[in-house]
Motif scaffolding. Structure first.
Motif, PDB file in Angstrom:
ATOM      1  N   LEU A 189       0.822  -1.199   0.000  1.00  0.00           N
ATOM      2  CA  LEU A 189       0.000   0.000   0.000  1.00  0.00           C
ATOM      3  C   LEU A 189       0.865   1.261   0.000  1.00  0.00           C
ATOM      4  O   LEU A 189       1.869   1.340   0.723  1.00  0.00           O
ATOM      5  CB  LEU A 189      -0.917   0.024   1.230  1.00  0.00           C
ATOM      6  N   PRO A 190       0.483   2.267  -0.784  1.00  0.00           N
ATOM      7  CA  PRO A 190       1.231   3.533  -0.766  1.00  0.00           C
ATOM      8  C   PRO A 190       1.024   4.265   0.553  1.00  0.00           C
ATOM      9  O   PRO A 190      -0.003   4.095   1.223  1.00  0.00           O
ATOM     10  CB  PRO A 190       0.625   4.317  -1.934  1.00  0.00           C
ATOM     11  N   LEU A 191       1.990   5.072   0.939  1.00  0.00           N
ATOM     12  CA  LEU A 191       1.922   5.844   2.176  1.00  0.00           C
ATOM     13  C   LEU A 191       1.762   7.325   1.868  1.00  0.00           C
ATOM     14  O   LEU A 191       2.487   7.878   1.037  1.00  0.00           O
ATOM     15  CB  LEU A 191       3.184   5.640   3.015  1.00  0.00           C
ATOM     16  N   ALA A 192       0.795   7.943   2.537  1.00  0.00           N
ATOM     17  CA  ALA A 192       0.657   9.399   2.429  1.00  0.00           C
ATOM     18  C   ALA A 192       1.559  10.086   3.447  1.00  0.00           C
ATOM     19  O   ALA A 192       2.043  11.191   3.216  1.00  0.00           O
ATOM     20  CB  ALA A 192      -0.792   9.806   2.650  1.00  0.00           C
ATOM     21  N   TYR A 193       1.770   9.410   4.590  1.00  0.00           N
ATOM     22  CA  TYR A 193       2.661   9.963   5.614  1.00  0.00           C
ATOM     23  C   TYR A 193       3.070   8.843   6.555  1.00  0.00           C
ATOM     24  O   TYR A 193       2.502   7.743   6.537  1.00  0.00           O
ATOM     25  CB  TYR A 193       1.959  11.086   6.387  1.00  0.00           C
ATOM     26  N   THR A 194       4.054   9.084   7.375  1.00  0.00           N
ATOM     27  CA  THR A 194       4.412   8.169   8.454  1.00  0.00           C
ATOM     28  C   THR A 194       3.900   8.745   9.764  1.00  0.00           C
ATOM     29  O   THR A 194       3.879   9.969   9.960  1.00  0.00           O
ATOM     30  CB  THR A 194       5.931   7.958   8.533  1.00  0.00           C
ATOM     31  N   GLU A 195       3.494   7.851  10.658  1.00  0.00           N
ATOM     32  CA  GLU A 195       2.867   8.282  11.909  1.00  0.00           C
ATOM     33  C   GLU A 195       3.908   8.453  13.004  1.00  0.00           C
ATOM     34  O   GLU A 195       4.894   7.713  13.072  1.00  0.00           O
ATOM     35  CB  GLU A 195       1.827   7.247  12.339  1.00  0.00           C
ATOM     36  N   ASP A 196       3.657   9.431  13.862  1.00  0.00           N
ATOM     37  CA  ASP A 196       4.431   9.598  15.091  1.00  0.00           C
ATOM     38  C   ASP A 196       3.622   8.959  16.213  1.00  0.00           C
ATOM     39  O   ASP A 196       2.673   9.558  16.725  1.00  0.00           O
ATOM     40  CB  ASP A 196       4.658  11.085  15.381  1.00  0.00           C
ATOM     41  N   PRO A 197       3.935   7.713  16.604  1.00  0.00           N
ATOM     42  CA  PRO A 197       3.091   7.018  17.600  1.00  0.00           C
ATOM     43  C   PRO A 197       3.061   7.710  18.951  1.00  0.00           C
ATOM     44  O   PRO A 197       2.054   7.642  19.658  1.00  0.00           O
ATOM     45  CB  PRO A 197       3.728   5.635  17.683  1.00  0.00           C
ATOM     46  N   VAL A 198       4.159   8.378  19.318  1.00  0.00           N
ATOM     47  CA  VAL A 198       4.179   9.078  20.611  1.00  0.00           C
ATOM     48  C   VAL A 198       3.181  10.231  20.591  1.00  0.00           C
ATOM     49  O   VAL A 198       2.409  10.439  21.539  1.00  0.00           O
ATOM     50  CB  VAL A 198       5.595   9.581  20.924  1.00  0.00           C
ATOM     51  N   GLY A 216      -6.663  17.668  16.363  1.00  0.00           N
ATOM     52  CA  GLY A 216      -5.254  17.437  16.662  1.00  0.00           C
ATOM     53  C   GLY A 216      -4.597  16.360  15.838  1.00  0.00           C
ATOM     54  O   GLY A 216      -3.409  16.061  16.050  1.00  0.00           O
ATOM     55  N   LEU A 217      -5.301  15.767  14.887  1.00  0.00           N
ATOM     56  CA  LEU A 217      -4.720  14.680  14.102  1.00  0.00           C
ATOM     57  C   LEU A 217      -3.484  15.117  13.321  1.00  0.00           C
ATOM     58  O   LEU A 217      -2.583  14.315  13.070  1.00  0.00           O
ATOM     59  CB  LEU A 217      -5.765  14.109  13.131  1.00  0.00           C
ATOM     60  N   ALA A 218      -3.437  16.391  12.930  1.00  0.00           N
ATOM     61  CA  ALA A 218      -2.266  16.872  12.183  1.00  0.00           C
ATOM     62  C   ALA A 218      -0.983  16.720  12.994  1.00  0.00           C
ATOM     63  O   ALA A 218       0.110  16.581  12.426  1.00  0.00           O
ATOM     64  CB  ALA A 218      -2.466  18.327  11.773  1.00  0.00           C
ATOM     65  N   GLN A 219      -1.097  16.716  14.322  1.00  0.00           N
ATOM     66  CA  GLN A 219       0.091  16.587  15.174  1.00  0.00           C
ATOM     67  C   GLN A 219       0.700  15.185  15.112  1.00  0.00           C
ATOM     68  O   GLN A 219       1.848  14.996  15.531  1.00  0.00           O
ATOM     69  CB  GLN A 219      -0.285  16.902  16.626  1.00  0.00           C
ATOM     70  N   THR A 220      -0.049  14.207  14.638  1.00  0.00           N
ATOM     71  CA  THR A 220       0.430  12.822  14.656  1.00  0.00           C
ATOM     72  C   THR A 220       1.268  12.477  13.428  1.00  0.00           C
ATOM     73  O   THR A 220       1.777  11.363  13.327  1.00  0.00           O
ATOM     74  CB  THR A 220      -0.754  11.854  14.739  1.00  0.00           C
TER      75      THR A 220
END
Length: 376
Positions: A189-198, A216-220
Motif C-alpha cells: 500500500l502507498p503511504l501518504a505519511y508516516t505516523e508519530d506514535p508518541v 489534533g490529528l495533524a500533530q500525529t
C-alpha cells in the motif's frame, strides 16, 4: 458442494401454489445456491490469486449474500411446512370418518347393498348420488396424496439445505480469518505519511471529545510522503455506505438513553464486512473515547470519515487504502446452523445485532452524512 437449494427451488416452484411470494422464495433459493457455490469456488482459488486480499474480500461478500438468502429461504420453507402439517392435521378427522364409512360399506354383503328401503327408485337415486360423490372423493384423495408428497420432499430438502448451511457457515469463518491474515500481511500500500506514535498516544490521552481529537490529528504526522488522490469530491452524495445494513438513527435522533450524535447509526449482522466506499488515507485506528474501536479516514483534504464500532480494523495509519478494500469486521457471534434452523435467531432487522457509527467531519465540525453518502 451439493445442490440442495436447486432441488428446493424446483420443489417450491412445483409443489406450492403459484403466488408471487412463493415464486420469489423459489428464486431466492436458486440464488442462494448459486451464491454459495460461487463462494466455495472463490475460497478454493483465493490462495493462488494474484491479489489474494481482493479475492478473499469477494469471497466473504459472496458468502454473506448467499447465507442471508439461504436463511430467509429456510424460514419461508419452514412456514410452508407448518402450513402443510396444519392442513393434514385438519383433514385427519374428516379422512377418519370417510375411512370408517368405507370400511363399514366394505363389510356389508353385496346383495344387501343392492337393496334400498324405498325400493328400486331409491336404489337408483342412491347409485346416482354415489356416482356424483366418487369424483369428489378421488379429488380429495389426490389432494391429500400431493400434500403428503410435498411434505416429504420439503423435509428432505430441509435436511440437505441444513448440511449446506453448516458448510457455508464454517467456510465463511475460514474466509474471514484468511482475510484478516492477508490484510495484516500486505505491504504494497502507498503511504501518504508516516505516523508519530508518541504524538498519537499523547493526543489520545489529552483529549476528551471527538472534536478535539480530529483537530489534533495533524500533530500525529511524522513525515508527509505524498498527497493522496482525491477521488471522493467528484462523487459527493453518491458514495455507498461502508457496510450492508439498515439505518437505525440519523443525525440528531436520540437513542434509548436520550443521547444524540451527528452521524448515522447502522444496524449490521454479526461479523459483517466493512469496506471502503472510496479511496482514502487511514488517519487513525484504535479505541477512542466511548466510540469503541475507531477508524478515521481522509477521503479528501480536510474531510474525515469517522467509522466506529468495529471489532477489527485492517491497515495502519498513513496508508492509502483503495476503494473496495476491506476496512474491518464487525463484532458479535455468527449464529450457528442449529439456531438458524430451529428459528431461535431473529429474522429481518432484528438479526442485525451490531451497530456501526458513521460520522463525516470537516474543518468546521460534523456535516450531514447525506452530503457524501447515498442514504436511500
Amino acid at each position: 458442494m451439493k445442490r440442495p437449494l436447486v432441488a428446493l427451488a424446483a420443489l417450491l416452484a412445483l409443489a406450492l401454489p403459484l403466488r408471487a411470494q412463493e415464486a420469489s422464495t423459489a428464486e431466492a433459493a436458486a440464488q442462494a445456491a448459486q451464491g454459495l457455490r460461487e463462494a466455495a469456488r472463490m475460497l478454493e482459488q483465493a490462495n493462488g490469486a494474484r491479489d489474494r486480499l481482493a479475492a478473499l474480500t469477494g469471497t466473504v461478500r459472496a458468502y454473506e449474500d448467499g447465507l442471508a438468502l439461504m436463511r430467509d429461504t429456510l424460514r419461508r420453507v419452514a412456514v410452508e411446512r407448518a402450513r402443510l402439517e396444519s392442513d393434514l392435521n385438519a383433514d385427519r378427522a374428516e379422512v377418519g370418518r370417510l375411512l370408517g364409512a368405507l370400511q363399514s360399506m366394505s363389510q356389508t354383503p353385496e346383495p344387501v347393498m343392492m337393496l334400498h328401503p324405498t325400493g328400486p327408485l331409491g336404489a337408483a337415486r342412491a347409485g346416482m348420488m354415489l356416482a356424483d360423490v366418487t369424483p369428489a372423493l378421488q379429488a380429495k384423495a389426490e389432494e391429500l396424496r400431493a400434500k403428503v408428497a410435498a411434505l416429504t420432499e420439503i423435509e428432505q430438502a430441509q435436511n440437505e439445505a441444513a448440511t449446506t448451511l453448516r458448510e457455508g457457515l464454517s467456510n465463511v469463518q475460514t474466509a474471514r480469518a484468511n482475510l484478516a491474515a492477508a490484510a495484516a500481511d500486505r505491504t504494497e500500500l502507498p503511504l501518504a505519511y508516516t505516523e508519530d506514535p508518541v504524538a498519537t498516544a499523547l493526543l489520545m490521552a489529552s483529549t476528551n471529545t471527538l472534536d478535539a481529537f480530529a483537530a489534533g490529528l495533524a500533530q500525529t504526522i511524522d513525515e508527509r510522503i505524498a498527497t493522496p488522490p482525491d477521488e471522493a469530491t467528484a462523487r459527493m452524495g453518491t458514495l455507498p455506505l461502508p457496510v450492508e445494513g439498515e439505518i437505525l438513527r440519523r443525525p440528531g435522533e436520540a437513542d434509548a438513553g436520550g443521547i444524540t450524535r451527528p452521524g448515522l447509526v447502522i444496524a449490521t449482522e454479526p461479523r459483517a464486512l466493512v469496506s471502503l466506499p472510496v479511496t482514502a488515507t487511514l488517519r487513525f485506528r484504535g479505541p477512542l473515547l466511548d466510540y469503541g474501536t475507531v477508524a478515521i479516514l481522509e477521503p479528501a483534504p480536510g474531510t474525515l470519515f469517522v467509522v466506529a464500532g468495529l471489532a477489527q480494523v485492517f491497515g495502519n495509519a498513513g496508508e492509502v487504502l483503495p476503494e473496495g478494500a476491506p476496512l474491518g469486521l464487525m463484532g458479535g457471534e455468527t449464529p450457528n446452523a442449529d439456531a438458524i434452523l430451529t428459528g431461535s435467531v431473529p429474522e429481518g432487522a432484528s438479526a442485525r445485532s451490531e451497530t456501526l457509527y458513521l460520522e463525516v467531519r470537516n474543518a468546521d465540525g460534523p456535516v450531514d452524512p447525506g452530503t457524501w453518502f447515498r442514504l436511500d
